[in-house]
Motif scaffolding. Sequence first.
Motif: not given
Length: 118
Positions: A56-64, A66-68, A76-79
Amino acid sequence: QVHVVESGGGLVQAGGSLRLSCTASGRIVRINRMGWYRQAPGKERELVARINIDKSTNYGDSVKGRFAISRNRAGNTVYLQMNDLKPEDTGVYYCYVNNGALDSYDYWGQGTQVTVSS
């Protein structure tokens, strides 16, 4: 000890894209979540995005929208794919890892600078 290394920051014009990467290594027990915070000059550190052990993912409101955030199969690696960047996205982006089972701890990277010019 857990080592957290970020890469991919830089300078981009408004409307452009950047991709950040973060890899955790060392004494990995269980990665419960990994993600990104950012801090702009004179502002508090804020959540950008995180991905949890159940994917599951969570995003800050200002980037929803636009960012993934995504991760590799090993977990062990995130993008962080950042699209439609705005000058207000400028800041130092810090990757963190929450690692552990009965006891868990946060480990932070050194940060990578993202600058968006108008």
